[in-house]
Design an enzyme around this catalytic site. Structure first.
Site, mmCIF file in Angstrom:
data_model
loop_
_atom_site.group_PDB
_atom_site.id
_atom_site.type_symbol
_atom_site.label_atom_id
_atom_site.label_comp_id
_atom_site.label_asym_id
_atom_site.label_seq_id
_atom_site.Cartn_x
_atom_site.Cartn_y
_atom_site.Cartn_z
ATOM 1 N N CYS A 1 25.318 37.081 27.452
ATOM 2 C CA CYS A 1 25.218 38.243 28.309
ATOM 3 C C CYS A 1 23.713 39.192 27.609
ATOM 4 C CB CYS A 1 26.321 39.049 27.971
ATOM 5 S SG CYS A 1 28.266 37.836 28.288
ATOM 6 N N ASN B 1 30.463 38.659 37.282
ATOM 7 C CA ASN B 1 29.743 38.217 35.967
ATOM 8 C C ASN B 1 28.756 37.163 36.031
ATOM 9 O OD1 ASN B 1 28.711 37.688 33.160
ATOM 10 N ND2 ASN B 1 30.159 38.985 32.404
ATOM 11 N N HIS C 1 25.262 45.650 31.324
ATOM 12 C CA HIS C 1 25.448 43.895 31.544
ATOM 13 C C HIS C 1 26.542 44.557 32.288
ATOM 14 C CE1 HIS C 1 27.003 40.244 32.118
ATOM 15 N NE2 HIS C 1 27.682 40.368 30.712
HETATM 16 N N1 ACO Z 1 45.808 36.860 38.259
HETATM 17 C C1 ACO Z 1 46.072 37.093 38.157
HETATM 18 N N2 ACO Z 1 47.039 36.940 36.866
HETATM 19 C C2 ACO Z 1 46.558 37.074 35.953
HETATM 20 C C3 ACO Z 1 45.246 36.826 35.905
HETATM 21 C C4 ACO Z 1 44.447 35.933 37.443
HETATM 22 N N3 ACO Z 1 42.990 35.592 37.327
HETATM 23 N N4 ACO Z 1 44.219 36.671 34.524
HETATM 24 C C5 ACO Z 1 45.679 36.879 33.695
HETATM 25 N N5 ACO Z 1 46.777 36.765 34.284
HETATM 26 C C6 ACO Z 1 47.722 37.454 34.072
HETATM 27 C C7 ACO Z 1 48.540 37.165 32.045
HETATM 28 O O1 ACO Z 1 48.769 35.721 32.378
HETATM 29 C C8 ACO Z 1 49.169 38.183 32.374
HETATM 30 O O2 ACO Z 1 50.334 38.252 32.945
HETATM 31 P P1 ACO Z 1 51.997 37.833 31.719
HETATM 32 O O3 ACO Z 1 51.936 39.775 31.588
HETATM 33 O O4 ACO Z 1 52.806 37.662 32.311
HETATM 34 O O5 ACO Z 1 51.225 37.179 30.526
HETATM 35 C C9 ACO Z 1 49.191 39.211 32.583
HETATM 36 O O6 ACO Z 1 47.775 38.894 34.002
HETATM 37 C C10 ACO Z 1 47.582 40.172 31.500
HETATM 38 O O7 ACO Z 1 46.785 39.776 31.018
HETATM 39 P P2 ACO Z 1 45.347 39.694 30.262
HETATM 40 O O8 ACO Z 1 45.223 38.845 29.289
HETATM 41 O O9 ACO Z 1 46.178 39.979 28.913
HETATM 42 O O10 ACO Z 1 45.092 41.205 31.736
HETATM 43 P P3 ACO Z 1 43.916 41.846 30.832
HETATM 44 O O11 ACO Z 1 44.460 42.831 31.190
HETATM 45 O O12 ACO Z 1 43.224 42.124 29.483
HETATM 46 O O13 ACO Z 1 42.785 41.571 31.509
HETATM 47 C C11 ACO Z 1 40.359 40.809 31.436
HETATM 48 C C12 ACO Z 1 42.238 40.609 31.382
HETATM 49 C C13 ACO Z 1 40.181 40.887 32.342
HETATM 50 C C14 ACO Z 1 39.625 39.656 31.360
HETATM 51 C C15 ACO Z 1 40.176 41.841 30.299
HETATM 52 O O14 ACO Z 1 40.840 42.047 29.263
HETATM 53 C C16 ACO Z 1 38.601 41.964 30.834
HETATM 54 O O15 ACO Z 1 38.573 42.717 31.021
HETATM 55 N N6 ACO Z 1 38.671 41.769 29.057
HETATM 56 C C17 ACO Z 1 37.092 41.635 29.438
HETATM 57 C C18 ACO Z 1 35.905 40.631 28.674
HETATM 58 C C19 ACO Z 1 35.365 40.653 29.755
HETATM 59 O O16 ACO Z 1 34.906 41.797 30.685
HETATM 60 N N7 ACO Z 1 35.287 39.875 29.829
HETATM 61 C C20 ACO Z 1 33.728 39.568 30.359
HETATM 62 C C21 ACO Z 1 33.137 38.552 30.207
HETATM 63 S S1 ACO Z 1 32.446 38.734 28.553
HETATM 64 C C22 ACO Z 1 31.180 39.569 28.660
HETATM 65 O O17 ACO Z 1 30.486 40.083 30.310
HETATM 66 C C23 ACO Z 1 30.787 40.911 27.763
#
Ligand code: ACO
Length: 331
Positions: free
Chosen positions: A114, A288, A258
């Site tokens: 990234c 992304n 980014h």
């Molecule tokens: N659709 C529906 N439900 C989903 C999905 C989806 N696509 N993905 C995960 N879930 C569910 C999970 O199974 C979980 O269910 P549970 O509570 O029954 O176990 C619930 O949603 C919560 O999952 P988490 O992984 O805890 O969700 P979180 O709130 O952390 O969101 C996300 C996930 C969006 C990836 C978040 O962690 C985030 O924004 N991370 C930052 C990293 C990022 O933005 N990375 C981008 C690439 S890296 C970079 O460029 C820096």
């Protein structure tokens, strides 16, 4: 000493639009979940075998060169940033060189995910300041779609990523409108928190083929951990750039981070107390796109006349490695 400026910009995204509703047909997800957690409404996923990472980079580069008013033969160095290269080797820089039909200039591949475009821009800036080169093509291009786990198992990662390419021509200048500084960091102890580990020299493909349950050739992301580190590092590296030039947040005309996740961008905007007009986001349309996200966003902002001569533009990135960086530009 010469300085460097961005003389031309261009981007290319595949035609195929994949909406959140389209994803609900192949995995257990919803438009509401994706929009709320990431801000993404749609992304582009290549559906044409002829498109490759280097070819999309070539299309973006052709636009950037045309925008710069230069001829492709004026380019004296190529920097290609990607985490999704066409081949294991050689790098995509030489493939772009072949496709563009550029003479025998050097071509360097950057593997900083990234942060790849910021690393590439910084390298170009240093080469130009040293007098070694005059016109450097910096490209970020990614095809993520072919390597994502599109089943429900991979949904927390696969809904985020899109395909696309962006490019900049970075040229020598005597003007004060130039790249004022770049700042690069990494923290290898978190290398495995956001990674595709296999196949690799330490775990060759035949071992994966022998084990149907091994899905570690798909990207792994410790989402919460990445989020928490990203917001801290983005803020630090933006202030590092501002402090270097004795500037304040109110001096920023446009911040382009980014496009990792809209929630990360909004958090940074709030922490820095920036107005909506000081920040540009387009993750809603493209997801992304890793190394391509900053040059795509920068090109869109520039083409929408959101950047004027004399403006202070801040670019900042964070991603796998972890790596992060920023660039402060007087336009
Ligand atoms: N659709 C529906 N439900 C989903 C999905 C989806 N696509 N993905 C995960 N879930 C569910 C999970 O199974 C979980 O269910 P549970 O509570 O029954 O176990 C619930 O949603 C919560 O999952 P988490 O992984 O805890 O969700 P979180 O709130 O952390 O969101 C996300 C996930 C969006 C990836 C978040 O962690 C985030 O924004 N991370 C930052 C990293 C990022 O933005 N990375 C981008 C690439 S890296 C970079 O460029 C820096």
């Amino acid at each position: 000493m010469p300085k460097s400026t961005i003389k031309g910009l261009g981007f290319y995204v595949p035609d195929n639009i994949v909406t959140n509703d389209d994803l609900t047909k192949i995995m257990d997800t919803s438009d509401e979940w994706i929009t709320e957690r990431t801000g993404i409404k749609e992304r582009r996923w290549v559906n044409n075998d002829k498109l490759s990472t280097s070819l999309m980079g070539t299309y973006a580069a052709e636009k950037a060169i045309s925008d710069s008013g230069l001829d492709k033969n004026d380019i004296d160095f190529i920097i290609f940033s990607t985490l999704s290269p066409d081949y294991y080797f050689p790098g995509s820089g030489v493939l772009l060189q072949k496709k563009l039909g550029i003479k025998e200039v050097g071509a360097l591949d950057v593997r900083n995910q990234c942060s790849g475009f910021i690393y590439g821009l910084s390298i170009a800036d240093q080469y130009i300041k040293s007098g070694m080169y005059k016109n450097i093509l910096v490209v970020g291009s990614e095809i993520h779609s072919g390597g994502l786990d599109k089943s429900s198992r991979g949904r927390s990662v696969s809904v985020i990523f899109g395909d696309g390419a962006g490019a900049a021509v970075v040229s020598a200048t005597d003007s004060d409108s130039c790249i004022l500084s770049t700042h690069l960091h990494s923290e290898g102890k978190f290398a495995e928190e956001l990674a595709v580990i296999k196949p690799a020299t330490t775990f060759w493909i035949d071992k994966i083929v022998k084990n149907d349950d091994d899905k570690s050739y798909f990207p792994y992301m410790n989402g919460n951990f990445v989020f928490k580190n990203a917001v801290v590092r983005f803020e630090q590296v933006i202030f590092e750039a501002l402090n270097y030039s004795n500037l304040k947040t109110e001096d920023i005309n446009l911040l382009i981070t980014h496009q990792a996740n809209l929630r990360i961008s909004q958090y940074i905007q709030k922490r820095l107390k920036l107005t909506d007009s000081q920040v540009f986001n387009n993750i809603m349309k493209y997801g992304n796109t890793t190394a391509a996200s900053i040059p795509i966003a920068l090109t869109e902002a520039y083409q929408s006349n959101l950047i004027k001569k004399g403006d202070i533009v801040v670019l900042a990135a964070f991603g796998s490695g972890f790596t992060w960086g920023s660039a402060l530009i007087k336009w």
